[in-house]
Scaffold this motif. Sequence first.
Motif, mmCIF file in Angstrom:
data_model
loop_
_atom_site.group_PDB
_atom_site.id
_atom_site.type_symbol
_atom_site.label_atom_id
_atom_site.label_comp_id
_atom_site.label_asym_id
_atom_site.label_seq_id
_atom_site.Cartn_x
_atom_site.Cartn_y
_atom_site.Cartn_z
ATOM 1 N N ILE A 1 5.462 3.611 -2.000
ATOM 2 C CA ILE A 1 6.909 3.543 -1.748
ATOM 3 C C ILE A 1 7.273 4.462 -0.581
ATOM 4 O O ILE A 1 8.056 4.085 0.304
ATOM 5 N N ASP B 1 7.521 -6.305 2.409
ATOM 6 C CA ASP B 1 7.060 -5.363 1.390
ATOM 7 C C ASP B 1 8.228 -4.829 0.555
ATOM 8 O O ASP B 1 8.112 -4.685 -0.668
ATOM 9 N N SER B 2 9.359 -4.553 1.201
ATOM 10 C CA SER B 2 10.500 -4.056 0.419
ATOM 11 C C SER B 2 11.071 -5.152 -0.480
ATOM 12 O O SER B 2 11.567 -4.866 -1.571
ATOM 13 N N ASP C 1 1.513 4.804 -6.591
ATOM 14 C CA ASP C 1 2.673 3.935 -6.367
ATOM 15 C C ASP C 1 3.770 4.686 -5.614
ATOM 16 O O ASP C 1 4.444 4.110 -4.755
ATOM 17 N N SER D 1 15.193 -0.408 3.332
ATOM 18 C CA SER D 1 14.981 -0.203 1.903
ATOM 19 C C SER D 1 16.282 0.003 1.159
ATOM 20 O O SER D 1 16.470 -0.522 0.056
ATOM 21 N N ILE E 1 8.808 -5.167 -3.501
ATOM 22 C CA ILE E 1 9.054 -3.984 -4.332
ATOM 23 C C ILE E 1 10.307 -4.158 -5.187
ATOM 24 O O ILE E 1 10.350 -3.788 -6.348
ATOM 25 N N ASN F 1 6.342 -5.316 -9.972
ATOM 26 C CA ASN F 1 6.607 -5.738 -8.592
ATOM 27 C C ASN F 1 5.726 -4.993 -7.604
ATOM 28 O O ASN F 1 5.214 -5.578 -6.649
ATOM 29 N N ILE F 2 5.576 -3.701 -7.839
ATOM 30 C CA ILE F 2 4.752 -2.910 -6.924
ATOM 31 C C ILE F 2 3.297 -3.351 -7.022
ATOM 32 O O ILE F 2 2.572 -3.364 -6.031
ATOM 33 N N LEU G 1 1.983 -5.936 -4.486
ATOM 34 C CA LEU G 1 1.742 -5.605 -3.075
ATOM 35 C C LEU G 1 0.265 -5.696 -2.728
ATOM 36 O O LEU G 1 -0.596 -5.296 -3.512
ATOM 37 N N THR H 1 6.305 2.784 2.606
ATOM 38 C CA THR H 1 6.982 1.524 2.913
ATOM 39 C C THR H 1 8.482 1.711 3.116
ATOM 40 O O THR H 1 9.100 0.983 3.891
#
Lengths: 462, 462
Positions: B339, A193-194, B335, A169, A197, A65-66, A69, B342
């Motif tokens: 995080i 973005d969250s 990564d 988040s 993620i 998932n990351i 981005l 974000t």
Amino acid sequence: MSLQGQLSASISSSSSAFLAPSVFINSSRAVNVSVPSKRLGVCKCVATPTEEVTAYKTTVSRNANIAKLQAGYLFPEIARRRAAHLVKYPDAKVISLGIGDTTEPIPEVITSAMAQRSYALSTVEGYSGYGAEQGERPVRAAIASTFYKDLGIEEDDIFVSDGAKCDISRLQVVFGSDVTVAVQDPSYPAYVDSSVILGQTGLYQKDIQKYANIEYMKCSPENGFFPDLSTVARTDIIFFCSPNNPTGSAATWEQLTQLVQFAKDNGSIIVYDSAYAMYMSDDNPRSIFEIPGAKEVALETASFSKYAGFTGVRLGWTVIPKQLLFSDGFPVAKDFNRIVCTCFNGASNISQAGGLACLSPEGLKAMHEVIGFYKENTQIIMETFNSLGFKVYGGTNAPYVWVHFPGQSSWDVFAEILEKTHVVTTPGSGFGPGGEGFIRVSAFGHRENVLEACRRFKQLYK
Amino acid sequence: MSLQGQLSASISSSSSAFLAPSVFINSSRAVNVSVPSKRLGVCKCVATPTEEVTAYKTTVSRNANIAKLQAGYLFPEIARRRAAHLVKYPDAKVISLGIGDTTEPIPEVITSAMAQRSYALSTVEGYSGYGAEQGERPVRAAIASTFYKDLGIEEDDIFVSDGAKCDISRLQVVFGSDVTVAVQDPSYPAYVDSSVILGQTGLYQKDIQKYANIEYMKCSPENGFFPDLSTVARTDIIFFCSPNNPTGSAATWEQLTQLVQFAKDNGSIIVYDSAYAMYMSDDNPRSIFEIPGAKEVALETASFSKYAGFTGVRLGWTVIPKQLLFSDGFPVAKDFNRIVCTCFNGASNISQAGGLACLSPEGLKAMHEVIGFYKENTQIIMETFNSLGFKVYGGTNAPYVWVHFPGQSSWDVFAEILEKTHVVTTPGSGFGPGGEGFIRVSAFGHRENVLEACRRFKQLYK
């Protein structure tokens, strides 16, 4: 202080030194810029000149998932471009109206409360260790009575945090990977973005600049920056920010009533971001909970950042009414409480002392003065772009001015403004494809800097 | 101050008021106590006497991973039991040696730096807004030089945060739901609970008190509290805390060398929690990075909480070496950086000023004095239980004493001690099934309270 002195002070007191590009950000961007290069780019990313090449790799797979981005998070990316500009023009008097970062000193009634709390921590009587993860009771009570009086929101519904971005988040962790989400387009990038993620989305689709499985609710001058809900697909979660970042537009009573009804019809949860509510001049709702029935379909995040200059102090809150239930009847607030207790340890007690001072009569007065100052900045920026013949949106109800450059690329306009005026703005497309052709100009800045930036805009676009 | 006065001060300055049970925690527990009741218990959970019964529910499904969690997070649950005890015995002089919450005032050299930073925020020159999400450069540099000198760790490898617990959650977000994890059994409950929340585990298996798909590495007196790695299954992530919370045991050079080799053989990543490193008396490694090769297989979290009394101030850090790579060669640090950018906005700038002061020569001296004070408490507790004929572990290298009550239930012992001595401890089984039969006694407390608690223990177990 001379204008030049003011400018230097602005530069040195801004966050540029902290946001300077690190090796990470640079090389992360290089690798991340397009998804397919993820695996191809492996060696390149490790073998930058400053890093040692190591043969050993763990066998732990990178979170897919990351890897979806795109580039870096928007604002560090803007800081990176600003830093690169300063390398190119070391003597440039750069003015930052980009990232919405507060610049004015925090009123003393607030900082002295924080200083007092700090000193008290050195005494047996004044020391406190772990506080409640949900925040100190007096702070929760003051937030409830200040912002939600007569709205049926109680102090138990309020979770004090280290900021709205962090709470977004944590909310995503509560929702998990199986929900679908909708966002305003354009919108504050932390929502999208969250979601990426947490695995709520599909891959980024470069051609349309959207992630798969996110519902982008277009907000443009054509629809008065309020989405045409008849064309919006049902999602579990609807992120909605009003007054909006970046467009500066505030939804009306009628519009929010529609939104609540839309959520109710669809069984959706609205995550309502009211971080700019105190900037409103028009008579629009300050809280989603002013809309009847909203407590069954909405929660709300908010922050002291833009009210009291707390962007660095870190304090915000989230309101989750007891009436907001998952489909099985389980209260959303209880799961949020569990996440807050397990993944967080409460906001700093010193910051909370500051928050409490913000909500005293003197603190509220002082906050209103700071907000009034930034609203004057907004006026100056709006008048400047208006006088130059641009279509200008926002500003009246938010500290952001949304300037239209029809047919142009936002990043091109951003780059031209930076190159020719040394003023940092934010490209609209950084907030989603619906922001293409716009520039967001932030009203956060010392007065002299805002005036100087506007002089330079007039020079550039005369 | 009289003993009674000291006791009252301890009670009022403790976190009990903030951790008092809310409606959420109570009813959440009622519903959550066993997994299958999740759906059956719906009506009961909504219809508590203080909550309005609402018919409306959204159609958003509750996150199934969060539904797997058992009861509340351990420490709020202990606070709840403490509060219930106070309701039963309103005049009891309760002493808390349960949650590892610091009690001694923060040295003035540290609080005055925080007060100064607070005041500075009221000046144009001293104001700062958003800082770097990774932390202020001077703080990162001071952490690198204080704790990782000559270990090849640079300031860029260090991420300053609002605490190790929060970083553990952010690390879990980085890893995502597809990894497998191992934990010491017993261990700090945030590792397991955050794994459950992220979906890395199966359901809770009530009969063995374990979640499916977690590798529990038994740590008991029989193996010197270091797992027999020959019986441990390969996992992606290995959480390892040394000196250990709750057992107080610190791994030796040889043991950590074994652990690093085990990770390397398996391609695993060690998440090494060194939050108690400064409490060590024996010559064991203070950091996993003292072990050759560890930078390729480990990252480390740490905290100012137990060194400087920052449990309420909130400041910690995580070290991720550039050499730590996912299987595709992508650096874990990149990564984590994404995080952090974000999902977080940096620790409070005031807390960071405190952290910097902690690492000044005077700050370090002051921290060592506070740690020395708690270590004396530990001695007193160890001697007490030793004199009563108990087998006592930990203590020498950590602020926790791990007392064996063979064949007894931890919660029963916890309840008996609370009932008969008004002293709050922590039941070992709250840290995992391997903690059954043990009680953790925390050395955090005013001296008078620790002495009084020990007098009461002697009375109870004479």
